[in-house]
Design a protein around this motif. Structure first.
Motif, short mmCIF file in Angstrom:
data_model
loop_
_atom_site.label_atom_id
_atom_site.label_comp_id
_atom_site.label_asym_id
_atom_site.label_seq_id
_atom_site.Cartn_x
_atom_site.Cartn_y
_atom_site.Cartn_z
N ALA A 1 0.82 -1.21 0.00
CA ALA A 1 0.00 0.00 0.00
C ALA A 1 0.85 1.26 0.00
O ALA A 1 2.01 1.26 0.43
CB ALA A 1 -0.93 0.01 1.22
N ILE A 2 0.23 2.32 -0.46
CA ILE A 2 0.79 3.67 -0.42
C ILE A 2 -0.20 4.53 0.35
O ILE A 2 -1.38 4.59 -0.02
CB ILE A 2 0.96 4.25 -1.84
CG1 ILE A 2 1.89 3.37 -2.68
CG2 ILE A 2 1.46 5.69 -1.78
CD1 ILE A 2 1.86 3.70 -4.16
N ASP A 3 0.24 5.16 1.41
CA ASP A 3 -0.60 6.11 2.16
C ASP A 3 -0.19 7.52 1.79
O ASP A 3 1.00 7.83 1.75
CB ASP A 3 -0.42 5.95 3.67
CG ASP A 3 -1.16 4.75 4.23
OD1 ASP A 3 -1.88 4.07 3.47
OD2 ASP A 3 -1.01 4.49 5.44
N THR A 4 -1.18 8.38 1.50
CA THR A 4 -0.87 9.79 1.27
C THR A 4 -1.72 10.62 2.22
O THR A 4 -2.91 10.36 2.40
CB THR A 4 -1.14 10.21 -0.18
OG1 THR A 4 -2.52 10.04 -0.49
CG2 THR A 4 -0.31 9.41 -1.17
N GLU A 5 -1.08 11.59 2.82
CA GLU A 5 -1.77 12.53 3.71
C GLU A 5 -1.86 13.87 3.01
O GLU A 5 -1.30 14.08 1.93
CB GLU A 5 -1.02 12.62 5.04
CG GLU A 5 -1.01 11.28 5.77
CD GLU A 5 -0.26 11.31 7.09
OE1 GLU A 5 0.32 12.36 7.44
OE2 GLU A 5 -0.25 10.27 7.77
N GLU A 6 -2.55 14.80 3.65
CA GLU A 6 -2.85 16.08 3.01
C GLU A 6 -1.60 16.81 2.50
O GLU A 6 -1.59 17.35 1.40
CB GLU A 6 -3.62 16.98 3.98
CG GLU A 6 -4.10 18.27 3.34
CD GLU A 6 -5.05 19.05 4.22
OE1 GLU A 6 -5.65 20.01 3.72
OE2 GLU A 6 -5.19 18.72 5.42
N ALA A 7 -0.54 16.83 3.27
CA ALA A 7 0.66 17.59 2.90
C ALA A 7 1.58 16.85 1.93
O ALA A 7 2.53 17.43 1.41
CB ALA A 7 1.44 17.97 4.16
N ASP A 8 1.29 15.57 1.68
CA ASP A 8 2.16 14.77 0.82
C ASP A 8 2.02 15.17 -0.65
O ASP A 8 0.95 15.56 -1.10
CB ASP A 8 1.83 13.28 0.95
CG ASP A 8 2.15 12.72 2.32
OD1 ASP A 8 2.94 13.35 3.05
OD2 ASP A 8 1.60 11.65 2.65
N VAL A 9 3.11 15.01 -1.37
CA VAL A 9 3.12 15.18 -2.82
C VAL A 9 3.40 13.81 -3.42
O VAL A 9 4.44 13.21 -3.14
CB VAL A 9 4.19 16.21 -3.26
CG1 VAL A 9 4.25 16.28 -4.78
CG2 VAL A 9 3.90 17.57 -2.65
N LEU A 10 2.48 13.32 -4.21
CA LEU A 10 2.63 12.01 -4.83
C LEU A 10 3.58 12.11 -6.01
O LEU A 10 3.43 12.99 -6.86
CB LEU A 10 1.26 11.49 -5.28
CG LEU A 10 1.19 10.10 -5.88
CD1 LEU A 10 1.68 9.04 -4.88
CD2 LEU A 10 -0.24 9.78 -6.31
N ASP A 11 4.57 11.23 -6.07
CA ASP A 11 5.51 11.17 -7.18
C ASP A 11 4.77 10.57 -8.37
O ASP A 11 4.62 9.35 -8.47
CB ASP A 11 6.73 10.33 -6.79
CG ASP A 11 7.79 10.26 -7.88
OD1 ASP A 11 7.44 10.37 -9.08
OD2 ASP A 11 8.97 10.07 -7.52
N ALA A 12 4.29 11.43 -9.26
CA ALA A 12 3.43 11.00 -10.36
C ALA A 12 4.12 10.00 -11.27
O ALA A 12 3.53 8.98 -11.65
CB ALA A 12 2.93 12.21 -11.15
N ASP A 13 5.37 10.27 -11.65
CA ASP A 13 6.07 9.37 -12.56
C ASP A 13 6.26 7.99 -11.94
O ASP A 13 6.07 6.96 -12.59
CB ASP A 13 7.43 9.95 -12.96
CG ASP A 13 7.28 11.20 -13.84
OD1 ASP A 13 6.22 11.38 -14.48
OD2 ASP A 13 8.23 12.00 -13.87
N ALA A 14 6.65 7.95 -10.67
CA ALA A 14 6.86 6.67 -9.98
C ALA A 14 5.53 5.93 -9.83
O ALA A 14 5.48 4.70 -9.97
CB ALA A 14 7.51 6.90 -8.62
N PHE A 15 4.44 6.66 -9.56
CA PHE A 15 3.14 6.02 -9.41
C PHE A 15 2.68 5.42 -10.74
O PHE A 15 2.21 4.28 -10.79
CB PHE A 15 2.12 7.03 -8.88
CG PHE A 15 0.79 6.40 -8.55
CD1 PHE A 15 0.61 5.75 -7.34
CD2 PHE A 15 -0.26 6.44 -9.45
CE1 PHE A 15 -0.61 5.15 -7.03
CE2 PHE A 15 -1.48 5.84 -9.16
CZ PHE A 15 -1.65 5.19 -7.94
N VAL A 16 2.83 6.17 -11.82
CA VAL A 16 2.47 5.67 -13.15
C VAL A 16 3.27 4.41 -13.47
O VAL A 16 2.73 3.42 -13.98
CB VAL A 16 2.67 6.77 -14.22
CG1 VAL A 16 2.65 6.18 -15.63
CG2 VAL A 16 1.59 7.84 -14.09
#
Length: 111
Positions: free
Chosen positions: A84-99
């Motif tokens: 799993a990946i948890d993201t909280e309000e202040a987090d920035v998701l690494d779009a390239d890594a997620f894709v």
């Protein structure tokens, strides 16, 4: 803290999944009184991931995450089939890594 960030984060995640796998099928599953909208699930030749919204985080669980490469370290420390990946309000998701994770999950499903 506003709850609106979670809606925006789910939209961002949905957009990245669709970018990575344009033929993905999204369905809402596991509807219940405490979650009448259900849990968004994303599939292509098998389940890729689910997206769950909680009070303080949005969790993306990859069905076969334990078999996926994660060079960017997006997954929570864990072992097992699901990761799993948890993201909280202040987090920035690494779009390239997620894709890349979504694309690897699709490739694994198409094995």
């Amino acid at each position: 803290m506003s709850s609106d960030w979670r809606v925006a984060r789910v939209d961002e995640i949905r957009s990245l999944i669709n970018k990575a796998a344009p033929d993905v099928v999204e369905e809402a599953k596991w509807k219940k009184a405490s979650n009448p909208d259900g849990v968004p699930t994303f599939s292509l030749d098998g389940l890729i991931c689910t997206v769950e919204t909680y009070k303080a985080k949005v969790k993306v669980t990859f069905a076969k995450g334990g078999s996926l490469p994660d060079p960017a370290g997006l997954f929570l420390p864990a072992t097992g089939v699901r990761r799993a990946i948890d993201t909280e309000e202040a987090d920035v998701l690494d779009a390239d890594a997620f894709v890349a994770l979504v694309q690897a999950a699709v490739a694994l499903n198409q094995g």
